[in-house]
Design a protein around this motif. Sequence first.
Motif, PDB file in Angstrom:
ATOM      1  N   VAL A  12       0.746  -1.315   0.009  1.00  0.00           N
ATOM      2  CA  VAL A  12       0.188  -0.139  -0.164  1.00  0.00           C
ATOM      3  C   VAL A  12       0.677   1.297   0.129  1.00  0.00           C
ATOM      4  CG1 VAL A  12      -1.725   1.470   1.307  1.00  0.00           C
ATOM      5  CG2 VAL A  12      -1.721  -0.955   0.724  1.00  0.00           C
ATOM      6  N   GLN A  13       1.760   1.069   1.096  1.00  0.00           N
ATOM      7  CA  GLN A  13       2.835   2.669   0.785  1.00  0.00           C
ATOM      8  C   GLN A  13       3.701   2.805  -0.688  1.00  0.00           C
ATOM      9  OE1 GLN A  13       2.981   4.333   3.438  1.00  0.00           O
ATOM     10  NE2 GLN A  13       3.865   5.672   1.581  1.00  0.00           N
ATOM     11  N   GLU A  14       3.918   1.594  -1.493  1.00  0.00           N
ATOM     12  CA  GLU A  14       4.686   1.462  -2.109  1.00  0.00           C
ATOM     13  C   GLU A  14       3.857   2.459  -3.202  1.00  0.00           C
ATOM     14  OE1 GLU A  14       5.344  -1.879  -3.153  1.00  0.00           O
ATOM     15  OE2 GLU A  14       7.954  -2.364  -2.048  1.00  0.00           O
ATOM     16  N   LEU A  15       2.269   2.125  -2.899  1.00  0.00           N
ATOM     17  CA  LEU A  15       1.676   2.264  -4.416  1.00  0.00           C
ATOM     18  C   LEU A  15       1.282   4.194  -4.307  1.00  0.00           C
ATOM     19  CD1 LEU A  15      -1.373  -0.106  -4.062  1.00  0.00           C
ATOM     20  CD2 LEU A  15       0.086  -0.030  -6.184  1.00  0.00           C
ATOM     21  N   LYS A  16       0.834   4.207  -2.733  1.00  0.00           N
ATOM     22  CA  LYS A  16       1.244   5.619  -2.282  1.00  0.00           C
ATOM     23  C   LYS A  16       1.814   6.568  -2.566  1.00  0.00           C
ATOM     24  CE  LYS A  16      -1.646   5.250   1.766  1.00  0.00           C
ATOM     25  NZ  LYS A  16      -1.863   5.252   3.548  1.00  0.00           N
ATOM     26  N   ASP A  17       3.051   5.876  -2.669  1.00  0.00           N
ATOM     27  CA  ASP A  17       4.626   6.800  -3.142  1.00  0.00           C
ATOM     28  C   ASP A  17       4.468   6.805  -5.033  1.00  0.00           C
ATOM     29  OD1 ASP A  17       5.268   6.607  -0.583  1.00  0.00           O
ATOM     30  OD2 ASP A  17       7.258   4.709  -1.043  1.00  0.00           O
ATOM     31  N   GLN A  18       4.166   5.538  -5.704  1.00  0.00           N
ATOM     32  CA  GLN A  18       4.140   5.804  -7.242  1.00  0.00           C
ATOM     33  C   GLN A  18       3.159   6.868  -7.212  1.00  0.00           C
ATOM     34  OE1 GLN A  18       3.597   2.039  -9.166  1.00  0.00           O
ATOM     35  NE2 GLN A  18       3.906   2.918 -10.438  1.00  0.00           N
ATOM     36  N   TYR A  19       1.739   6.732  -6.825  1.00  0.00           N
ATOM     37  CA  TYR A  19       0.382   7.829  -6.927  1.00  0.00           C
ATOM     38  C   TYR A  19       1.104   9.001  -6.831  1.00  0.00           C
ATOM     39  CZ  TYR A  19      -4.207   9.204  -7.498  1.00  0.00           C
ATOM     40  OH  TYR A  19      -5.800  10.124  -7.455  1.00  0.00           O
ATOM     41  N   THR A  20       1.513   9.618  -5.707  1.00  0.00           N
ATOM     42  CA  THR A  20       1.719  11.249  -5.337  1.00  0.00           C
ATOM     43  C   THR A  20       3.218  11.447  -6.197  1.00  0.00           C
ATOM     44  OG1 THR A  20       3.442  10.406  -3.446  1.00  0.00           O
ATOM     45  CG2 THR A  20       1.049  11.178  -2.877  1.00  0.00           C
ATOM     46  N   ALA A  21       3.908  10.566  -6.848  1.00  0.00           N
ATOM     47  CA  ALA A  21       4.916  11.177  -7.813  1.00  0.00           C
ATOM     48  C   ALA A  21       4.632  11.549  -9.089  1.00  0.00           C
ATOM     49  CB  ALA A  21       6.066  10.060  -7.792  1.00  0.00           C
ATOM     50  N   GLY A  22       3.599  10.529  -9.136  1.00  0.00           N
ATOM     51  CA  GLY A  22       3.011  10.874 -10.428  1.00  0.00           C
ATOM     52  C   GLY A  22       2.712   9.674 -11.620  1.00  0.00           C
ATOM     53  N   MET A  42      -7.672   4.066 -12.247  1.00  0.00           N
ATOM     54  CA  MET A  42      -8.606   2.808 -12.339  1.00  0.00           C
ATOM     55  C   MET A  42      -7.283   1.786 -12.151  1.00  0.00           C
ATOM     56  SD  MET A  42     -11.323   1.348 -13.319  1.00  0.00           S
ATOM     57  CE  MET A  42     -11.747   2.934 -13.815  1.00  0.00           C
ATOM     58  N   LYS A  43      -5.912   2.275 -12.152  1.00  0.00           N
ATOM     59  CA  LYS A  43      -4.931   0.728 -11.866  1.00  0.00           C
ATOM     60  C   LYS A  43      -5.281   0.474 -10.525  1.00  0.00           C
ATOM     61  CE  LYS A  43      -0.586  -1.066 -11.996  1.00  0.00           C
ATOM     62  NZ  LYS A  43       0.645  -1.092 -12.846  1.00  0.00           N
ATOM     63  N   ILE A  44      -4.977   1.937  -9.418  1.00  0.00           N
ATOM     64  CA  ILE A  44      -5.103   1.059  -7.625  1.00  0.00           C
ATOM     65  C   ILE A  44      -7.293   0.882  -7.324  1.00  0.00           C
ATOM     66  CG2 ILE A  44      -3.773   2.635  -7.029  1.00  0.00           C
ATOM     67  CD1 ILE A  44      -5.950   4.740  -6.521  1.00  0.00           C
ATOM     68  N   LYS A  45      -7.601   1.413  -8.369  1.00  0.00           N
ATOM     69  CA  LYS A  45      -9.479   0.654  -8.057  1.00  0.00           C
ATOM     70  C   LYS A  45      -8.903  -0.750  -8.558  1.00  0.00           C
ATOM     71  CE  LYS A  45     -11.869   5.159  -8.715  1.00  0.00           C
ATOM     72  NZ  LYS A  45     -12.971   5.256  -9.405  1.00  0.00           N
ATOM     73  N   LYS A  46      -8.663  -0.863  -9.087  1.00  0.00           N
ATOM     74  CA  LYS A  46      -8.493  -2.760  -9.663  1.00  0.00           C
ATOM     75  C   LYS A  46      -7.919  -3.410  -8.773  1.00  0.00           C
ATOM     76  CE  LYS A  46      -8.701  -2.552 -14.933  1.00  0.00           C
ATOM     77  NZ  LYS A  46      -8.439  -2.436 -15.943  1.00  0.00           N
ATOM     78  N   HIS A  47      -6.749  -2.926  -7.910  1.00  0.00           N
ATOM     79  CA  HIS A  47      -6.170  -3.350  -6.561  1.00  0.00           C
ATOM     80  C   HIS A  47      -6.955  -3.472  -5.327  1.00  0.00           C
ATOM     81  CE1 HIS A  47      -3.705  -4.772  -3.909  1.00  0.00           C
ATOM     82  NE2 HIS A  47      -3.294  -3.922  -3.819  1.00  0.00           N
ATOM     83  N   LEU A  48      -7.514  -2.573  -6.048  1.00  0.00           N
ATOM     84  CA  LEU A  48      -8.841  -2.473  -4.514  1.00  0.00           C
ATOM     85  C   LEU A  48     -10.435  -3.892  -4.671  1.00  0.00           C
ATOM     86  CD1 LEU A  48      -9.491  -1.251  -1.667  1.00  0.00           C
ATOM     87  CD2 LEU A  48     -10.750   0.251  -2.594  1.00  0.00           C
ATOM     88  N   ILE A  49     -10.352  -3.202  -5.607  1.00  0.00           N
ATOM     89  CA  ILE A  49     -11.448  -4.416  -5.665  1.00  0.00           C
ATOM     90  C   ILE A  49     -11.029  -6.022  -5.927  1.00  0.00           C
ATOM     91  CG2 ILE A  49     -12.592  -5.783  -8.387  1.00  0.00           C
ATOM     92  CD1 ILE A  49     -13.231  -3.325  -9.203  1.00  0.00           C
ATOM     93  N   ASP A  50      -9.448  -6.352  -6.337  1.00  0.00           N
ATOM     94  CA  ASP A  50      -8.981  -7.521  -5.566  1.00  0.00           C
ATOM     95  C   ASP A  50      -8.979  -8.376  -4.514  1.00  0.00           C
ATOM     96  OD1 ASP A  50      -8.965  -8.714  -7.795  1.00  0.00           O
ATOM     97  OD2 ASP A  50      -7.089  -7.192  -8.210  1.00  0.00           O
ATOM     98  N   VAL A  51      -8.922  -7.123  -3.617  1.00  0.00           N
ATOM     99  CA  VAL A  51      -8.677  -6.643  -2.222  1.00  0.00           C
ATOM    100  C   VAL A  51      -9.934  -7.108  -1.519  1.00  0.00           C
ATOM    101  CG1 VAL A  51      -8.324  -5.373  -0.187  1.00  0.00           C
ATOM    102  CG2 VAL A  51      -6.659  -5.844  -1.696  1.00  0.00           C
TER     103      VAL A  51
END
Length: 339
Positions: A260-270, A275-284
């Motif tokens: 989750v932290q890696e996704l946050k870092d990537q998202y805030t950096a651009g 949709m990619k993070i939403k697809k991950h959340l769907i799986d979770v």
Amino acid sequence: MSKEIYLTGDRPTGKLHIGHYIGSLKNRVSMQNSGDYLPFVMIADTQAFTDNARNPEKIRQSLTEVALDYLAVGIDPAKTTIFVQSQIKGLFELTEYFMNLVSVARLQRNPTVKTEIKQKGFDEGIPAGFLTYPVSQAADIAIFRATKVPVGDDQEPMLEQTRELVRSFNNAYKSDVLVEPVGVFPPKGQGRLPGLDGNAKMSKSLNNGIFLSDDADILVKKVKSMYTDPLHINITDPGHVEGNVVFTYLDIFDPDKKRVQELKDQYTAGGLGDMKIKKHLIDVMEAEMAPIRQRREEFAKDIPAVLDMLQEGSNKANAVAEETMKDVRHVMGLDYFGN
């Protein structure tokens, strides 16, 4: 060593959602399975009438829906007494006695009630039963002599009012027949889920939640509709995590906190699209919700058995409540005829 009693419940005004699951249901199951408690879980139909008095069919239909949700998340009637509030006659009596120990001004100051009055737009037309439902809640807890109440963190004002009424009763009648409860809350930061629309609270009335009974297709549709960062227009744009509902849900539901932290870092950096993070959340979310959904479908195949379970639990709860009421009537001097 005797076990502590816990009591909690929900209003049958619709199916339960994952906000209920995170806020209270998971705690109930954990406490139930610890073996340290005697659990009572109530379907609060009487309370539901305080703002649904002219729609009894809604309450009747929701009764079995809530019961199915309980069973689906793992509340086990072999370990927990699941009962229906209206079937416990002593609750009405104890509520009436409590009414005389609290002022209207004190009820009007209850922040939870004040918020709900505003949300429902009651203004001067507030039903008397709705204003006084914290008194009914206090009776629910006190009549079972519950010491623990697993609830969401927004219910602390209700518990404080319960403690006040228990103290007032014991002081007025110079007794210790009732006990003061304490709340059992979810981990800090996990007590309240925002709605899909970014609203501060997931709510049945706002229709902004994911229900425990939602199928996989509905789950996908709802997650894809989630509020994220309105300024994150292009994948390359730096995104904001704070207030982003998808990341709020990942913080709670994804067990892999490093990921989750890696996704946050990537998202805030651009460089990471919504949709990619939403697809991950769907799986979770599907990993968490699929077993609950499947259990619910199995229990739903035999509704008469669910109703039998509720009747049996109500009979058991009524017997416990009546023992408390015998003590209540005695200290109040109401046992005029020796019974």
